[in-house]
Scaffold this active site. Structure first.
Site, PDB file in Angstrom:
ATOM      1  N   GLU A  79      -5.208   2.587  -0.695  1.00  0.00           N
ATOM      2  CA  GLU A  79      -5.945   3.069   0.470  1.00  0.00           C
ATOM      3  C   GLU A  79      -5.644   4.558   0.655  1.00  0.00           C
ATOM      4  O   GLU A  79      -5.807   5.115   1.736  1.00  0.00           O
ATOM      5  CB  GLU A  79      -5.640   2.249   1.720  1.00  0.00           C
ATOM      6  CG  GLU A  79      -4.194   2.164   2.121  1.00  0.00           C
ATOM      7  CD  GLU A  79      -3.985   1.319   3.361  1.00  0.00           C
ATOM      8  OE1 GLU A  79      -4.566   1.613   4.397  1.00  0.00           O
ATOM      9  OE2 GLU A  79      -3.202   0.342   3.270  1.00  0.00           O
ATOM     10  N   CYS A 111      -4.013  -2.664   3.116  1.00  0.00           N
ATOM     11  CA  CYS A 111      -2.859  -3.068   2.294  1.00  0.00           C
ATOM     12  C   CYS A 111      -3.106  -4.371   1.528  1.00  0.00           C
ATOM     13  O   CYS A 111      -2.230  -4.859   0.815  1.00  0.00           O
ATOM     14  CB  CYS A 111      -1.630  -3.224   3.170  1.00  0.00           C
ATOM     15  SG  CYS A 111      -1.311  -1.804   4.193  1.00  0.00           S
ATOM     16  N   HIS A 233       4.031  -8.838   3.736  1.00  0.00           N
ATOM     17  CA  HIS A 233       3.661  -7.413   3.724  1.00  0.00           C
ATOM     18  C   HIS A 233       4.599  -6.717   4.717  1.00  0.00           C
ATOM     19  O   HIS A 233       4.742  -7.160   5.862  1.00  0.00           O
ATOM     20  CB  HIS A 233       2.198  -7.231   4.148  1.00  0.00           C
ATOM     21  CG  HIS A 233       1.903  -5.801   4.490  1.00  0.00           C
ATOM     22  ND1 HIS A 233       2.093  -4.778   3.584  1.00  0.00           N
ATOM     23  CD2 HIS A 233       1.489  -5.200   5.647  1.00  0.00           C
ATOM     24  CE1 HIS A 233       1.795  -3.625   4.154  1.00  0.00           C
ATOM     25  NE2 HIS A 233       1.434  -3.850   5.409  1.00  0.00           N
TER      26      HIS A 233
HETATM   27  N1  CAA Z   1      18.107  -0.184  19.664  1.00  0.00           N
HETATM   28  C1  CAA Z   1      17.540  -1.265  19.091  1.00  0.00           C
HETATM   29  N2  CAA Z   1      16.189  -1.549  19.177  1.00  0.00           N
HETATM   30  C2  CAA Z   1      15.424  -0.686  19.854  1.00  0.00           C
HETATM   31  C3  CAA Z   1      15.966   0.476  20.483  1.00  0.00           C
HETATM   32  C4  CAA Z   1      17.358   0.710  20.362  1.00  0.00           C
HETATM   33  N3  CAA Z   1      17.951   1.778  20.910  1.00  0.00           N
HETATM   34  N4  CAA Z   1      14.962   1.123  21.093  1.00  0.00           N
HETATM   35  C5  CAA Z   1      13.830   0.401  20.868  1.00  0.00           C
HETATM   36  N5  CAA Z   1      14.119  -0.683  20.131  1.00  0.00           N
HETATM   37  C6  CAA Z   1      13.198  -1.725  19.659  1.00  0.00           C
HETATM   38  C7  CAA Z   1      12.179  -2.122  20.700  1.00  0.00           C
HETATM   39  O1  CAA Z   1      12.744  -3.018  21.647  1.00  0.00           O
HETATM   40  C8  CAA Z   1      11.124  -2.750  19.838  1.00  0.00           C
HETATM   41  O2  CAA Z   1      11.539  -4.044  19.472  1.00  0.00           O
HETATM   42  P1  CAA Z   1      10.536  -5.309  19.642  1.00  0.00           P
HETATM   43  O3  CAA Z   1       9.453  -5.064  18.633  1.00  0.00           O
HETATM   44  O4  CAA Z   1      11.392  -6.490  19.327  1.00  0.00           O
HETATM   45  O5  CAA Z   1      10.010  -5.276  21.029  1.00  0.00           O
HETATM   46  C9  CAA Z   1      11.163  -1.910  18.562  1.00  0.00           C
HETATM   47  O6  CAA Z   1      12.400  -1.191  18.599  1.00  0.00           O
HETATM   48  C10 CAA Z   1      10.009  -0.909  18.448  1.00  0.00           C
HETATM   49  O7  CAA Z   1      10.040  -0.063  19.547  1.00  0.00           O
HETATM   50  P2  CAA Z   1       8.781   0.127  20.508  1.00  0.00           P
HETATM   51  O8  CAA Z   1       8.346  -1.176  21.081  1.00  0.00           O
HETATM   52  O9  CAA Z   1       9.105   1.228  21.451  1.00  0.00           O
HETATM   53  O10 CAA Z   1       7.600   0.534  19.531  1.00  0.00           O
HETATM   54  P3  CAA Z   1       7.134   1.956  18.993  1.00  0.00           P
HETATM   55  O11 CAA Z   1       6.397   2.678  20.038  1.00  0.00           O
HETATM   56  O12 CAA Z   1       8.268   2.656  18.320  1.00  0.00           O
HETATM   57  O13 CAA Z   1       6.085   1.506  17.867  1.00  0.00           O
HETATM   58  C11 CAA Z   1       5.205   0.472  15.943  1.00  0.00           C
HETATM   59  C12 CAA Z   1       6.423   0.610  16.832  1.00  0.00           C
HETATM   60  C13 CAA Z   1       4.030  -0.064  16.756  1.00  0.00           C
HETATM   61  C14 CAA Z   1       5.507  -0.477  14.816  1.00  0.00           C
HETATM   62  C15 CAA Z   1       4.853   1.881  15.367  1.00  0.00           C
HETATM   63  O14 CAA Z   1       5.885   2.307  14.524  1.00  0.00           O
HETATM   64  C16 CAA Z   1       3.537   1.946  14.614  1.00  0.00           C
HETATM   65  O15 CAA Z   1       2.478   2.137  15.202  1.00  0.00           O
HETATM   66  N6  CAA Z   1       3.586   1.798  13.253  1.00  0.00           N
HETATM   67  C17 CAA Z   1       2.393   1.869  12.412  1.00  0.00           C
HETATM   68  C18 CAA Z   1       1.533   0.621  12.505  1.00  0.00           C
HETATM   69  C19 CAA Z   1       2.165  -0.589  11.861  1.00  0.00           C
HETATM   70  O16 CAA Z   1       3.042  -0.494  11.020  1.00  0.00           O
HETATM   71  N7  CAA Z   1       1.672  -1.783  12.246  1.00  0.00           N
HETATM   72  C20 CAA Z   1       2.169  -3.024  11.664  1.00  0.00           C
HETATM   73  C21 CAA Z   1       1.112  -4.097  11.574  1.00  0.00           C
HETATM   74  S1  CAA Z   1      -0.340  -3.445  10.716  1.00  0.00           S
HETATM   75  C22 CAA Z   1       0.062  -3.539   9.059  1.00  0.00           C
HETATM   76  O17 CAA Z   1       0.964  -4.225   8.674  1.00  0.00           O
HETATM   77  C23 CAA Z   1      -0.760  -2.711   8.101  1.00  0.00           C
HETATM   78  C24 CAA Z   1      -0.001  -1.486   7.735  1.00  0.00           C
HETATM   79  O18 CAA Z   1       0.705  -1.448   6.719  1.00  0.00           O
HETATM   80  C25 CAA Z   1      -0.143  -0.302   8.605  1.00  0.00           C
END
Ligand code: CAA
Length: 385
Positions: A79, A111, A233
């Protein structure tokens, strides 16, 4: 007739960003990345590498050690396409010196493309049992700076040889699919980075898993308790924990992390490499599982945003360990250069040539294949002796 993976190999860039560096720079608790996201490092490609050079590097050890005259098809899943018309596989075909009686095509569905390639290759080899298909999954995962996706970048390629002599893993014919038209992650042609609704994408991933699993069961798939390991994945490794917990609860059993941890080890050090991620997790399982996986079933879940998902399975073959490239793979992970934040930014900001002007790229890394520049709107690739 048995059909499946005869050989499997990966390549990753020689440099990485430690997520502790990113966390410190952004004033984020390091544990958010190491525990919350489940990532330690993300692979960062050098200026002179792209999906073609990574693909050729991944496939090189396979071509070197097999009867490559029987490869008559290359399926290239990506992709991160470099051209709207020409398949990236044709450059790889030349760089690897493959026979001219070999077809080439590129596949795309986020993916998931590599899994479509795998299923098509198995069907093709059933029709032509004396032929082999080379599948290459190669991607660079890139998100905008200062967005939540930034910590989930990465890059890499996996090459697999599919044949009627599956020395690594037989692929079972039962599978379960789920497709729905959603906008969780997409990249219009005019964008270098995707649009992503991160939290929504993770929820749709789990929703798709439940549906693909149900379809797999309806199609005569194995019972959950038949599986020794599961590979998912992995956009980031914590996703495997969420996915496996979901699948365990659908099967009324508590989460057993031992069923997924071996498959997370390499990805934790590399990051997301889109099409290659699931197959990197498979290599990680085969190379890091303590014990013998011979005759054991591995459950595989593929997810491509947009979205298409598939659950399928394979059975590991006796003697598989003799056909893995463990030393090479572990060397690739170990012998990398750690980038400082500014070096990482410089890589990220390397301009994409948009006007076809002549451009020479200096050689600044080891490796057999490189992008040496652009001339007359043509990408220039070279093999380094
Ligand atoms: N210590 C431990 N954990 C912590 C922490 C700390 N100090 N601070 C935060 N966390 C945890 C949160 O509690 C959260 O855990 P949960 O998921 O269990 O709730 C986790 O860290 C993530 O933190 P946030 O909820 O604040 O999320 P974020 O704003 O950082 O976003 C994300 C996370 C959505 C994955 C982001 O990185 C993102 O958009 N990534 C790209 C999209 C993606 O990968 N999507 C996955 C599905 S799509 C797919 O699989 C296709 C692909 O390849 C893209």
């Amino acid at each position: 007739m048995m059909i499946g993976i005869e050989k499997i190999s990966f390549y990753i860039p020689e440099q990485y960003l430690d997520l502790a560096v990113l966390a410190d720079r952004k004033n984020i608790d390091r544990a958010k990345f190491s525990k919350g996201i489940g990532q330690e490092k993300i692979a960062i490609p050098a200026h002179d590498e792209d999906i073609v050079t990574m693909a050729a590097e991944a496939a090189h050890p396979i071509i070197e050690s097999c009867d490559y005259e029987s490869i008559d098809t290359i399926l290239f899943a990506t992709e991160t396409a470099i051209d709207q018309s020409k398949s990236a596989g044709i450059y790889v075909h030349r760089l690897l010196g493959l026979p001219s009686q070999c077809r080439n095509v590129e596949l795309k569905q986020a993916c998931y493309g590599a899994t479509a390639a795998l299923q098509m290759a198995c069907g093709y080899v059933a029709r032509k049992p004396n032929k082999k298909v080379l599948i290459i999954a190669s991607d660079i995962s890139r998100y905008d700076i200062d967005t939540p996706g930034e910590a989930t970048q990465g890059a890499g390629a996996v090459a697999m040889l599919i044949s009627t002599n599956p020395k690594i893993m037989e692929i079972n014919s039962a599978s379960g699919c789920y497709s729905e038209d959603i906008m969780d992650f997409w990249r219009p042609n005019y964008r270098k980075t995707p649009f992503v609704d991160g939290k929504y994408s993770a929820l749709r991933y789990l929703h798709s898993l439940a549906h693909a699993w149900k379809d797999y069961q309806n199609n005569g798939g194995r019972d959950f308790f038949d599986f020794t390991q599961f590979c998912y994945h992995l956009p980031f490794t914590r996703m495997a924990e969420k996915a496996h917990k979901h699948l365990c609860s659908l099967n009324q059993t508590p989460l057993n992390m031992d069923q997924i941890l071996p498959g997370m080890m390499y990805n934790r050090q590399i990051g997301n490499c889109y099409n290659a991620s699931l197959y990197l997790s498979l290599i990680s399982t085969l190379e890091n599982y303590e014990g013998d996986l011979s005759d054991k079933a591995i459950g595989m879940f593929s997810y491509g945003s947009g979205a298409v998902a598939e659950f399928f399975a394979g059975v590991v073959q006796k003697g598989y360990k003799n056909h893995l490239y463990i030393k090479r793979h572990q060397g690739l992970i170990k012998n990398r250069k750690s980038l400082g934040y500014d070096e990482y930014l410089a890589c990220w900001n390397t301009p994409e040539i948009q006007d076809g002007s002549e451009y020479v790229i200096e050689k600044n890394r080891n490796g057999k294949y490189r992008l040496s520049g652009l001339k007359d709107h043509k990408r220039q690739y070279e093999s380094v002796a």
